[in-house]
Design an enzyme around this catalytic site. Structure first.
Site, mmCIF file in Angstrom:
data_model
loop_
_atom_site.group_PDB
_atom_site.id
_atom_site.type_symbol
_atom_site.label_atom_id
_atom_site.label_comp_id
_atom_site.label_asym_id
_atom_site.label_seq_id
_atom_site.Cartn_x
_atom_site.Cartn_y
_atom_site.Cartn_z
ATOM 1 N N PRO A 129 28.866 34.363 34.659
ATOM 2 C CG PRO A 129 27.879 35.591 36.403
ATOM 3 C CD PRO A 129 27.815 35.374 34.901
ATOM 4 C CB CYS A 130 26.640 30.134 35.725
ATOM 5 S SG CYS A 130 27.235 29.429 34.189
ATOM 6 C CD GLN A 131 30.805 26.575 33.342
ATOM 7 O OE1 GLN A 131 31.992 26.561 33.058
ATOM 8 N NE2 GLN A 131 29.880 26.042 32.557
#
Length: 223
Positions: free
Chosen positions: A179-181
């Site tokens: 989910p980092c982006q």
């Protein structure tokens, strides 16, 4: 600031309470949508963990529909029988029978990531043909990833691409989209919390074969 963003403590992040509300709205969409036969092959269920009691969304989809009607009925009956430490909250699906289907299917789950505070898409393959390993990234690319996404996902690597880790409930190895982006992608939208998961799935789900029936979007004004 957008009026819609006033519904959130810190847009586009979600608190646990906001995620629970987003899950409830999403479940209502599925319940109210006029899906017809689609409801038999594409199941959405709102669930809770037995330990913490937190909500998450489960989506089940048969990978390839059998041509024979009886085989399809058996496949539908077998969906979701391998669930772990989970408790069904609400379901509008047909009742499960005691018969086991053996058609390959995928389970998607949407959980709130405790660190990123963004929804995270987990997914697992089930009942693949004999000799095929369900926990294998090549199988994921073969069964789930559309051709137009394959090169981009492979180039992304772990960050922003397909990752593997113990499942947040069962601790069994599973795949997820990192989910980092997601924050940067969601910031481009202005949506009320009732539409949050619809927008989010549109951004995240397509790369692993998850899309929402258009009937769920058309029923928006009724929710």
């Amino acid at each position: 600031m957008s009026r819609c963003h006033d519904e959130y403590q810190q847009w586009p992040f979600l608190s646990q309470e906001e995620f629970e509300l987003a899950c409830a709205f999403f479940d209502q969409r599925y319940v109210r949508a006029s899906l017809g036969p689609t409801r038999q092959i594409f199941k959405i269920r709102s669930r809770r963990t037995l330990t913490a009691g937190t909500s998450y969304i489960e989506v089940l989809r048969i990978l390839q529909l059998p041509e024979d009607g009886d085989e399809l009925s058996l496949a539908l009956a077998g969906l979701g029988k391998s669930g772990g430490d989970i408790d069904l909250v609400n379901s509008t699906d047909v009742d499960m029978t005691e018969e086991d289907g053996d058609e390959p299917y995928v389970t998607y789950e949407i959980h709130l990531h405790p660190t990123y505070r963004m929804p995270t898409l987990w997914f697992m393959l089930h009942d693949l043909p004999m000799g095929e390993n369900s926990f294998n990234v090549d199988a994921v690319y073969r069964y789930l990833v559309p051709p137009e996404y394959k090169s981009r996902l492979r180039a992304a690597g772990v960050t922003g691409g397909i990752s593997a880790a113990p499942h947040p409930i069962t601790d069994v190895p599973a795949f997820f989209i990192h989910p980092c982006q997601t924050k940067e992608a969601m910031e481009n939208f202005d949506c009320p919390i009732k539409n949050y998961l619809m927008i989010w799935i549109g951004l995240v789900g397509g790369c692993v074969g998850l899309s929402i029936p258009p009937e769920m979007a058309r029923d928006e004004e009724e929710i």
